[in-house]
Design a protein around this motif. Sequence first.
Motif, PDB file in Angstrom:
ATOM      1  N   MET A   1       0.508  -1.065   0.122  1.00 25.54           N
ATOM      2  CA  MET A   1       0.162  -0.152  -0.304  1.00 25.54           C
ATOM      3  C   MET A   1       1.055   1.361   0.170  1.00 25.54           C
ATOM      4  SD  MET A   1      -2.706   1.301   2.566  1.00 25.54           S
ATOM      5  CE  MET A   1      -3.549  -0.445   1.966  1.00 25.54           C
ATOM      6  N   SER A   2       0.574   2.519  -0.715  1.00 28.04           N
ATOM      7  CA  SER A   2       1.131   3.431  -1.034  1.00 28.04           C
ATOM      8  C   SER A   2       0.788   4.363   0.468  1.00 28.04           C
ATOM      9  CB  SER A   2       1.286   3.803  -2.150  1.00 28.04           C
ATOM     10  OG  SER A   2      -0.026   4.526  -1.882  1.00 28.04           O
ATOM     11  N   PRO A   3       2.304   5.309   0.594  1.00 25.25           N
ATOM     12  CA  PRO A   3       2.121   6.501   1.940  1.00 25.25           C
ATOM     13  C   PRO A   3       0.084   7.058   1.233  1.00 25.25           C
ATOM     14  CG  PRO A   3       4.319   5.810   0.837  1.00 25.25           C
ATOM     15  CD  PRO A   3       3.250   5.470   0.485  1.00 25.25           C
ATOM     16  N   LYS A   4       0.087   6.913   0.220  1.00 25.81           N
ATOM     17  CA  LYS A   4      -0.376   8.088  -0.304  1.00 25.81           C
ATOM     18  C   LYS A   4      -2.108   7.123   0.224  1.00 25.81           C
ATOM     19  CE  LYS A   4      -3.097  10.775  -3.767  1.00 25.81           C
ATOM     20  NZ  LYS A   4      -3.055  11.802  -5.297  1.00 25.81           N
ATOM     21  N   GLU A   5      -2.566   5.781  -0.330  1.00 31.06           N
ATOM     22  CA  GLU A   5      -3.288   5.053   0.433  1.00 31.06           C
ATOM     23  C   GLU A   5      -3.295   4.853   1.630  1.00 31.06           C
ATOM     24  OE1 GLU A   5      -3.634   2.096  -3.159  1.00 31.06           O
ATOM     25  OE2 GLU A   5      -1.892   1.772  -1.890  1.00 31.06           O
ATOM     26  N   SER A   6      -2.381   4.936   2.277  1.00 28.83           N
ATOM     27  CA  SER A   6      -2.229   4.803   3.812  1.00 28.83           C
ATOM     28  C   SER A   6      -2.804   5.957   4.713  1.00 28.83           C
ATOM     29  CB  SER A   6      -1.269   4.426   4.689  1.00 28.83           C
ATOM     30  OG  SER A   6      -0.376   3.359   3.418  1.00 28.83           O
ATOM     31  N   ILE A   7      -2.395   7.586   3.524  1.00 31.02           N
ATOM     32  CA  ILE A   7      -2.552   8.939   5.024  1.00 31.02           C
ATOM     33  C   ILE A   7      -4.574   8.481   4.692  1.00 31.02           C
ATOM     34  CG2 ILE A   7      -2.762  11.331   4.342  1.00 31.02           C
ATOM     35  CD1 ILE A   7      -0.233  10.935   4.144  1.00 31.02           C
ATOM     36  N   GLU A   8      -5.013   8.343   3.482  1.00 28.15           N
ATOM     37  CA  GLU A   8      -6.648   7.924   3.229  1.00 28.15           C
ATOM     38  C   GLU A   8      -7.171   7.643   4.274  1.00 28.15           C
ATOM     39  OE1 GLU A   8      -8.781   9.904   1.767  1.00 28.15           O
ATOM     40  OE2 GLU A   8      -6.525  11.613   1.000  1.00 28.15           O
ATOM     41  N   LEU A   9      -6.745   6.253   4.932  1.00 25.27           N
ATOM     42  CA  LEU A   9      -7.497   5.029   5.267  1.00 25.27           C
ATOM     43  C   LEU A   9      -6.931   6.069   7.294  1.00 25.27           C
ATOM     44  CD1 LEU A   9      -6.140   1.497   4.072  1.00 25.27           C
ATOM     45  CD2 LEU A   9      -8.077   2.939   4.461  1.00 25.27           C
ATOM     46  N   ALA A  18      -0.291   7.842  11.057  1.00 23.89           N
ATOM     47  CA  ALA A  18       0.666   8.696   9.957  1.00 23.89           C
ATOM     48  C   ALA A  18       1.756   8.775  10.631  1.00 23.89           C
ATOM     49  CB  ALA A  18       0.200   9.016   8.850  1.00 23.89           C
ATOM     50  N   VAL A  19       3.181   8.501  10.454  1.00 21.70           N
ATOM     51  CA  VAL A  19       4.841   9.221  10.984  1.00 21.70           C
ATOM     52  C   VAL A  19       5.609   9.657   9.453  1.00 21.70           C
ATOM     53  CG1 VAL A  19       6.870   8.561  11.807  1.00 21.70           C
ATOM     54  CG2 VAL A  19       4.523   7.638  12.914  1.00 21.70           C
ATOM     55  N   LEU A  20       5.867  10.524   9.319  1.00 25.00           N
ATOM     56  CA  LEU A  20       6.105  11.044   8.206  1.00 25.00           C
ATOM     57  C   LEU A  20       7.780  11.421   8.785  1.00 25.00           C
ATOM     58  CD1 LEU A  20       3.080  11.565   7.456  1.00 25.00           C
ATOM     59  CD2 LEU A  20       4.125  12.430   5.896  1.00 25.00           C
ATOM     60  N   VAL A  21       9.053  10.673   8.348  1.00 28.85           N
ATOM     61  CA  VAL A  21      10.889  11.344   8.128  1.00 28.85           C
ATOM     62  C   VAL A  21      11.165  11.832   6.864  1.00 28.85           C
ATOM     63  CG1 VAL A  21      12.328  10.237   8.886  1.00 28.85           C
ATOM     64  CG2 VAL A  21      10.228   9.123   9.559  1.00 28.85           C
ATOM     65  N   PHE A  22      11.481  13.332   7.934  1.00 30.43           N
ATOM     66  CA  PHE A  22      11.565  14.238   6.229  1.00 30.43           C
ATOM     67  C   PHE A  22      13.288  14.226   6.887  1.00 30.43           C
ATOM     68  CE2 PHE A  22       7.625  15.151   6.465  1.00 30.43           C
ATOM     69  CZ  PHE A  22       7.231  15.748   5.553  1.00 30.43           C
ATOM     70  N   ASP A  23      13.959  14.583   6.299  1.00 22.40           N
ATOM     71  CA  ASP A  23      15.926  15.150   6.315  1.00 22.40           C
ATOM     72  C   ASP A  23      15.389  16.378   5.433  1.00 22.40           C
ATOM     73  OD1 ASP A  23      18.119  15.228   6.041  1.00 22.40           O
ATOM     74  OD2 ASP A  23      19.057  14.083   4.845  1.00 22.40           O
ATOM     75  N   VAL A  28      11.260  11.127   3.158  1.00 20.43           N
ATOM     76  CA  VAL A  28      13.021   9.692   3.085  1.00 20.43           C
ATOM     77  C   VAL A  28      11.732   8.316   3.529  1.00 20.43           C
ATOM     78  CG1 VAL A  28      14.108  11.533   2.689  1.00 20.43           C
ATOM     79  CG2 VAL A  28      13.655  10.237   5.382  1.00 20.43           C
ATOM     80  N   THR A  29      11.092   8.456   4.520  1.00 17.40           N
ATOM     81  CA  THR A  29      10.690   7.009   4.657  1.00 17.40           C
ATOM     82  C   THR A  29       9.354   7.830   5.924  1.00 17.40           C
ATOM     83  OG1 THR A  29      12.538   6.103   5.640  1.00 17.40           O
ATOM     84  CG2 THR A  29      10.714   5.725   6.928  1.00 17.40           C
ATOM     85  N   THR A  56      10.741   3.315   2.295  1.00 12.46           N
ATOM     86  CA  THR A  56      11.883   4.614   2.385  1.00 12.46           C
ATOM     87  C   THR A  56      11.992   4.676   0.306  1.00 12.46           C
ATOM     88  OG1 THR A  56      13.215   3.486   4.689  1.00 12.46           O
ATOM     89  CG2 THR A  56      13.512   4.680   2.307  1.00 12.46           C
ATOM     90  N   ASP A  57      11.287   6.199   0.520  1.00 10.46           N
ATOM     91  CA  ASP A  57      11.881   6.700  -0.907  1.00 10.46           C
ATOM     92  C   ASP A  57      13.204   5.768  -1.935  1.00 10.46           C
ATOM     93  OD1 ASP A  57      12.986   7.699  -3.104  1.00 10.46           O
ATOM     94  OD2 ASP A  57      11.629   9.348  -2.127  1.00 10.46           O
ATOM     95  N   PHE A  58      12.556   5.420  -2.515  1.00  8.67           N
ATOM     96  CA  PHE A  58      13.533   4.260  -3.701  1.00  8.67           C
ATOM     97  C   PHE A  58      14.727   5.244  -3.370  1.00  8.67           C
ATOM     98  CE2 PHE A  58      15.618   2.949  -7.123  1.00  8.67           C
ATOM     99  CZ  PHE A  58      15.443   1.707  -7.670  1.00  8.67           C
ATOM    100  N   TYR A  59      14.626   6.365  -3.814  1.00  9.26           N
ATOM    101  CA  TYR A  59      16.106   6.981  -4.322  1.00  9.26           C
ATOM    102  C   TYR A  59      16.978   7.471  -2.953  1.00  9.26           C
ATOM    103  CZ  TYR A  59      13.554   7.620  -9.090  1.00  9.26           C
ATOM    104  OH  TYR A  59      13.598   7.064 -10.469  1.00  9.26           O
ATOM    105  N   GLU A  60      16.239   7.133  -1.791  1.00  6.76           N
ATOM    106  CA  GLU A  60      17.133   7.009  -0.782  1.00  6.76           C
ATOM    107  C   GLU A  60      17.038   6.251   0.178  1.00  6.76           C
ATOM    108  OE1 GLU A  60      17.708  10.269   0.072  1.00  6.76           O
ATOM    109  OE2 GLU A  60      16.173  11.493  -1.871  1.00  6.76           O
ATOM    110  N   GLN A  61      17.372   4.589  -0.701  1.00  8.40           N
ATOM    111  CA  GLN A  61      17.463   3.413   0.122  1.00  8.40           C
ATOM    112  C   GLN A  61      19.012   3.860   0.320  1.00  8.40           C
ATOM    113  OE1 GLN A  61      15.116   0.500  -2.162  1.00  8.40           O
ATOM    114  NE2 GLN A  61      13.546   1.512  -0.628  1.00  8.40           N
TER     115      GLN A  61
END
Length: 133
Positions: A1-9, A18-23, A28-29, A56-61
């Motif tokens: 499930m994508s973050p967008k779908e998860s946020i709707e739930l 929802a827990v969002l991790v920023f750099d 990023v996660t 985790t964002d593919f480009y940040e893994q």
Amino acid sequence: MSPKESIELVKKDKNRHAVLVFDEDKLVTFFVLHEKEGVTPYSSNEQAILIRAFSTDFYEQGKGYAKAALQLLPNFVLEHFPTINELVLGVNLPNTAAQPLYKKCGFVDEGKIAKGFRVEIKVMSYYIRKINS
């Protein structure tokens, strides 16, 4: 499930957080902490919380963001969910890259397997503090 779908739930269910991790300004996660019935298929502990949709964002893994988030999570949960004593997550059995990461971050595999949408899921736990028996 994508973050967008998860946020709707999350918007529809007060037991999902929802827990969002920023750099700096970059997400990023992402994951969801799911209380109550969310953890029921994975644990009988009423003081457990489920980590779901961990990504985790593919480009940040490979940059340590997931590991850092998991290492900070127990203190975050103690602060925001003081009655919780166990973190539970399910990892798809074929996801052999994530399993060692979870172990390095203190999660234990007690041999429990659950049914997922497409594949079986290994259930892992992190004990924040001793569970009262």
